[in-house]
Write an enzyme that holds these catalytic residues in place. Sequence first.
Site, PDB file in Angstrom:
ATOM      1  N   LYS A  39       0.863  -1.185   0.000  1.00 25.86           N
ATOM      2  CA  LYS A  39       0.000   0.000   0.000  1.00 25.86           C
ATOM      3  C   LYS A  39       0.890   1.220   0.000  1.00 25.86           C
ATOM      4  O   LYS A  39       1.809   1.328   0.814  1.00 25.86           O
ATOM      5  CB  LYS A  39      -0.918   0.038   1.217  1.00 25.86           C
ATOM      6  N   ARG A  56     -10.289  -1.540   7.183  1.00 23.77           N
ATOM      7  CA  ARG A  56      -9.379  -2.498   7.801  1.00 23.77           C
ATOM      8  C   ARG A  56      -8.916  -2.018   9.162  1.00 23.77           C
ATOM      9  O   ARG A  56      -8.698  -2.807  10.074  1.00 23.77           O
ATOM     10  CB  ARG A  56      -8.218  -2.857   6.889  1.00 23.77           C
TER      11      ARG A  56
END
Length: 322
Positions: free
Chosen positions: A67, A110
């Site tokens: 990410k 998340r």
Amino acid sequence: MIIVPEKEIGALITRADAFTAVESVFASMAKRTATNFPVIREAIGHADALYGFKSGFDRAALNLGLKSGGYWPGNAAKGITNHQSTVFLFDADSGRCRAVVGGNLLTALRTAAAAAVSVAHLARRDSKVLGIVGAGHQAAFQLRAVAEQRGFERVVAWNRTASKLDGLAKAAGEIGLPFKAVSLEELGAQADVIVTITSSFEPVLLDRHVKPGTHLACMGTDTKGKQEVEAALVARATLFTDEVAQSISIGECQHAIADGSVTEGDVGELGEVINGDRPGRRAEDEITLFDGTGVGLQDLAVAGAVVDLAVEKGVALEVDLT
């Protein structure tokens, strides 16, 4: 290569999907079948931004990738979220780029799922009052995800700017929970579960605020120097984290480690509790603390789930890079 645009993600993945993905990856990390790679996170010297990479590989799920993104504090004035990120997934057998997935909503989902997993495994079963410290972009996600884990009867919250609590009050109302803005002293005295979700560089919640039996999910500290809770509170609690190396270096535990009140051996992995290899809460009056530093594998897990759902529902965009 598959592209899943940010605008499609909200209709694809549920909180339950995110919870399952994060819980599974915590378990894999504790089994050492999934590995996070070293984090790069730096101030770029422009727009007061923090930017970096989180990456890793889950051999069980074959999720390999990273990410890329960070925090731009001035974005709210531009009408966009302060947190900006994109997830890149790679084929574990060939190294080719498998997918590019919008990461903004996924980061919020998340992060909230990680707090929810900690509450599911560590909070007292009779927890009735949920406390939220902070009212930024991710706070409402935290409230909704955590509220599903216990039979909460009301929500109390604090934010440095009280007017920003309106969004949290709305989120609580949407799930049928009474909401009240309170002082930190009142919050600590009432809450059975406390989620801290700020970007503070000095302790907000103090040791004297928190009563025995509380579970804390500290979700905002992910950079060297950040701090949400007093080190004395960390030292009083039984400690769990997503990844110990991050917890003691860039997480909430960094300050208690620095003053010597906590050692690395005092910090356990939540995945070990999930797998049954470490006890969770051992007493009703025990304070438990989950230091959620945020690991790359969480992002890969939820992104992998989104890619599968996007393909299944026919909303994935396919691009030939050859």
